[in-house]
Design a protein around this motif. Structure first.
Motif, PDB file in Angstrom:
ATOM      1  N   ALA A 151     -28.665 -41.121 -45.382  1.00 53.62           N
ATOM      2  CA  ALA A 151     -28.954 -39.726 -45.047  1.00 53.62           C
ATOM      3  C   ALA A 151     -27.663 -38.939 -45.056  1.00 53.62           C
ATOM      4  O   ALA A 151     -26.561 -39.494 -45.071  1.00 53.62           O
ATOM      5  CB  ALA A 151     -29.638 -39.630 -43.693  1.00 53.62           C
ATOM      6  N   ASN A 152     -27.778 -37.621 -45.003  1.00 51.14           N
ATOM      7  CA  ASN A 152     -26.597 -36.771 -45.076  1.00 51.14           C
ATOM      8  C   ASN A 152     -25.677 -36.956 -43.884  1.00 51.14           C
ATOM      9  O   ASN A 152     -24.510 -37.253 -44.012  1.00 51.14           O
ATOM     10  CB  ASN A 152     -26.997 -35.298 -45.195  1.00 51.14           C
ATOM     11  CG  ASN A 152     -27.372 -34.913 -46.604  1.00 51.14           C
ATOM     12  OD1 ASN A 152     -26.755 -35.387 -47.543  1.00 51.14           O
ATOM     13  ND2 ASN A 152     -28.378 -34.092 -46.754  1.00 51.14           N
ATOM     14  N   GLN A 156     -31.902 -41.920 -41.400  1.00 50.23           N
ATOM     15  CA  GLN A 156     -32.687 -41.513 -42.553  1.00 50.23           C
ATOM     16  C   GLN A 156     -33.876 -40.651 -42.210  1.00 50.23           C
ATOM     17  O   GLN A 156     -34.482 -40.057 -43.084  1.00 50.23           O
ATOM     18  CB  GLN A 156     -33.151 -42.752 -43.307  1.00 50.23           C
ATOM     19  CG  GLN A 156     -34.197 -43.574 -42.573  1.00 50.23           C
ATOM     20  CD  GLN A 156     -35.519 -43.604 -43.298  1.00 50.23           C
ATOM     21  OE1 GLN A 156     -35.665 -44.323 -44.251  1.00 50.23           O
ATOM     22  NE2 GLN A 156     -36.479 -42.860 -42.835  1.00 50.23           N
ATOM     23  N   GLY A 168     -30.080 -31.949 -50.839  1.00 49.58           N
ATOM     24  CA  GLY A 168     -29.393 -33.042 -51.493  1.00 49.58           C
ATOM     25  C   GLY A 168     -29.998 -34.383 -51.188  1.00 49.58           C
ATOM     26  O   GLY A 168     -29.518 -35.408 -51.637  1.00 49.58           O
ATOM     27  N   THR A 169     -31.082 -34.403 -50.392  1.00 46.73           N
ATOM     28  CA  THR A 169     -31.743 -35.649 -50.052  1.00 46.73           C
ATOM     29  C   THR A 169     -33.029 -35.747 -50.816  1.00 46.73           C
ATOM     30  O   THR A 169     -33.774 -34.784 -50.907  1.00 46.73           O
ATOM     31  CB  THR A 169     -32.045 -35.712 -48.545  1.00 46.73           C
ATOM     32  OG1 THR A 169     -30.823 -35.581 -47.843  1.00 46.73           O
ATOM     33  CG2 THR A 169     -32.703 -37.027 -48.174  1.00 46.73           C
ATOM     34  N   GLU A 181     -35.417 -41.789 -47.897  1.00 44.98           N
ATOM     35  CA  GLU A 181     -34.593 -40.658 -48.299  1.00 44.98           C
ATOM     36  C   GLU A 181     -33.183 -41.151 -48.594  1.00 44.98           C
ATOM     37  O   GLU A 181     -32.691 -42.078 -47.958  1.00 44.98           O
ATOM     38  CB  GLU A 181     -34.560 -39.601 -47.197  1.00 44.98           C
ATOM     39  CG  GLU A 181     -35.920 -38.998 -46.880  1.00 44.98           C
ATOM     40  CD  GLU A 181     -35.919 -38.260 -45.548  1.00 44.98           C
ATOM     41  OE1 GLU A 181     -34.814 -38.057 -45.016  1.00 44.98           O
ATOM     42  OE2 GLU A 181     -36.994 -37.918 -45.059  1.00 44.98           O
ATOM     43  N   TRP A 182     -32.565 -40.509 -49.578  1.00 47.34           N
ATOM     44  CA  TRP A 182     -31.186 -40.825 -49.921  1.00 47.34           C
ATOM     45  C   TRP A 182     -30.428 -39.533 -50.181  1.00 47.34           C
ATOM     46  O   TRP A 182     -30.908 -38.669 -50.918  1.00 47.34           O
ATOM     47  CB  TRP A 182     -31.113 -41.682 -51.183  1.00 47.34           C
ATOM     48  CG  TRP A 182     -31.553 -43.098 -51.004  1.00 47.34           C
ATOM     49  CD1 TRP A 182     -30.762 -44.183 -50.768  1.00 47.34           C
ATOM     50  CD2 TRP A 182     -32.898 -43.596 -51.067  1.00 47.34           C
ATOM     51  NE1 TRP A 182     -31.530 -45.320 -50.674  1.00 47.34           N
ATOM     52  CE2 TRP A 182     -32.847 -44.990 -50.860  1.00 47.34           C
ATOM     53  CE3 TRP A 182     -34.148 -43.011 -51.265  1.00 47.34           C
ATOM     54  CZ2 TRP A 182     -33.966 -45.797 -50.845  1.00 47.34           C
ATOM     55  CZ3 TRP A 182     -35.277 -43.799 -51.263  1.00 47.34           C
ATOM     56  CH2 TRP A 182     -35.192 -45.189 -51.048  1.00 47.34           C
ATOM     57  N   ALA A 183     -29.260 -39.390 -49.565  1.00 49.72           N
ATOM     58  CA  ALA A 183     -28.376 -38.262 -49.872  1.00 49.72           C
ATOM     59  C   ALA A 183     -27.595 -38.633 -51.134  1.00 49.72           C
ATOM     60  O   ALA A 183     -26.670 -39.439 -51.088  1.00 49.72           O
ATOM     61  CB  ALA A 183     -27.430 -37.994 -48.711  1.00 49.72           C
ATOM     62  N   ASP A 185     -25.426 -37.291 -52.990  1.00 50.43           N
ATOM     63  CA  ASP A 185     -23.993 -37.047 -53.119  1.00 50.43           C
ATOM     64  C   ASP A 185     -23.174 -38.127 -52.422  1.00 50.43           C
ATOM     65  O   ASP A 185     -21.949 -38.153 -52.529  1.00 50.43           O
ATOM     66  CB  ASP A 185     -23.623 -35.664 -52.591  1.00 50.43           C
ATOM     67  CG  ASP A 185     -23.980 -35.452 -51.127  1.00 50.43           C
ATOM     68  OD1 ASP A 185     -24.619 -36.343 -50.529  1.00 50.43           O
ATOM     69  OD2 ASP A 185     -23.628 -34.391 -50.581  1.00 50.43           O
ATOM     70  N   ARG A 186     -23.876 -39.064 -51.754  1.00 46.15           N
ATOM     71  CA  ARG A 186     -23.178 -40.179 -51.102  1.00 46.15           C
ATOM     72  C   ARG A 186     -23.530 -41.516 -51.752  1.00 46.15           C
ATOM     73  O   ARG A 186     -23.151 -42.564 -51.248  1.00 46.15           O
ATOM     74  CB  ARG A 186     -23.528 -40.193 -49.606  1.00 46.15           C
ATOM     75  CG  ARG A 186     -23.065 -38.945 -48.866  1.00 46.15           C
ATOM     76  CD  ARG A 186     -23.483 -38.970 -47.412  1.00 46.15           C
ATOM     77  NE  ARG A 186     -22.917 -40.113 -46.689  1.00 46.15           N
ATOM     78  CZ  ARG A 186     -23.257 -40.430 -45.435  1.00 46.15           C
ATOM     79  NH1 ARG A 186     -24.163 -39.684 -44.796  1.00 46.15           N
ATOM     80  NH2 ARG A 186     -22.714 -41.468 -44.847  1.00 46.15           N
TER      81      ARG A 186
END
Length: 391
Positions: A151-152, A156, A168-169, A181-183, A185-186
């Protein structure tokens, strides 16, 4: 959104008449000798501006729009597969929803390959190649990401004030127990983009209603979002006005990226699988689309170089440009070398004998010689080293 893109770039064809006019004027002017002894020509020139305008309006903006549309279709097909009732898919599974998702990936891969063969402008500025097509993909890194949603700024299950995932997620939707969920940008480049989706569709197919399939949808959405941004950016580039000096700088960068694109085709696509990796590690081998990837990349290199089949209205090829600048001998050499490479690549597949593939790679390398050894001096083009230059 795509409708607005079409509207913003609808005037792309208007450069055709202007291109023809400048070409005619240049062709009627006294030709300058193409020998190394002739005086260098200024790169800032009306014909350079026409070339740049044609590339942006007739090639890059339409290619980016096509990629955007294919990104939308990929999301739809991935979601449909992951919401289906299929169980325990294998690489040989034939299922209508899985087949549709695979075909959507193939189409998106082809349009991406055509757009990104010579990377310039927004593709460079946004580092799109790293985001969407880092190779080689790392299966262990992919498995780790799937097992550990990122997560950001928190667990999550975080949501913003509206109850939606943070910007972004990605997630295939709220509610299902398999949703994650996945951010993005990470998430590392080794576990994302087209190669990761290829793995989850062919090599180790993601079963519907599992975290792996949730991540497949997230990857498709990430590609779609990047494709939309690229389409907007290239529409803006095509609509922008630029001075002769700005056009010259753009073209200087383009020549360097064109050389890098040729080098990538020669080295990574052809020579490395033959000499070192083995064809099972060739680009798009997992999906069985290596030959298609080669065809699309070569088409995207050949057409802006020498025109011919597949050339859109309004595009000024490098050979036409060189003739218009009075460099007929260089134009003829470039056209000849491109035709020889084209003949060598016709029908190339992973089953083609290694000697033939290496000869094709050599022919691709020859295409660059006229530009790198003659034209760069004749037009005062500054050449730079690229990571794609090969060995």
């Amino acid at each position: 959104m795509l409708t607005s893109l079409v509207a913003r770039a609808a005037f792309a064809g208007c450069c055709t008449a202007a291109s023809a006019g400048v070409l005619a004027q240049a062709a009627s002017a006294p030709a300058q000798a193409a020998s190394g002894a002739s005086a260098a020509l200024p790169l800032a020139h009306p014909q350079t501006s026409v070339l740049v305008e044609g590339l942006l309006k007739a090639w890059y903006a339409p290619a980016a729009r096509r990629f955007g549309g294919d990104g939308d279709a990929l999301v739809d097909r991935a979601q449909a597969w992951c919401a289906s009732g299929a169980q325990n898919p294998t690489p040989t599974t034939r299922d209508p929803a899985l087949d549709a998702a695979r075909q959507a990936w193939v189409q998106a891969m082809a349009s991406w390959t055509r757009l990104s063969a010579v990377q310039i402008g927004p593709l460079l500025e946004r580092h799109s190649d790293t985001r969407l097509d880092f190779q080689p993909m790392r299966p262990a890194a992919l498995d780790k990401v799937i097992a550990n949603p990122i997560a950001n700024d928190g667990p999550q299950t975080d949501r913003d004030a509206t109850g939606r995932p943070p910007r972004g997620t990605g997630s295939p939707g709220s509610g299902p127990s398999w949703a994650r969920e996945w951010a993005m940008d990470r998430v590392g480049a080794q576990a994302r983009g087209l190669p990761a989706m290829e793995y989850l569709l062919w090599k180790k197919p993601a079963a519907p209603r599992t975290p792996a399939c949730a991540y497949l949808v997230v990857l498709a959405r990430d590609l779609r979002d990047e494709a939309r941004e690229l389409a907007l950016a290239y529409a803006g580039e095509a609509a922008a006005t630029r001075s002769a000096e700005q056009a010259a700088a753009w073209f200087n960068t383009y020549v360097n990226q064109w050389l890098a694109g040729m080098g990538r085709m020669r080295w990574r696509d052809l020579e490395m699988p033959v000499r070192s990796w083995g064809m099972e590690q060739a680009p798009r081998a997992a999906s069985g689309q290596t030959a298609l990837a080669w065809r699309e990349r070569w088409l995207a290199l050949r057409v802006p170089t020498a025109g011919g089949a597949g050339a859109p209205d309004g595009l000024v090829s490098l050979t036409s440009y060189l003739r218009a600048r009075g460099l007929a001998a260089s134009a003829d050499a470039l056209a000849r070398d491109t035709a020889l490479a084209d003949a060598a690549l016709q029908g190339a597949t992973p089953a083609t004998p290694s000697a033939q593939l290496l000869d094709a790679a050599k022919r691709v390398d020859f295409v660059t010689h006229t530009i790198a050894r003659e034209v760069s001096t004749q037009l005062q083009i500054q050449l730079e080293f690229s990571a794609d230059d090969g060995d």
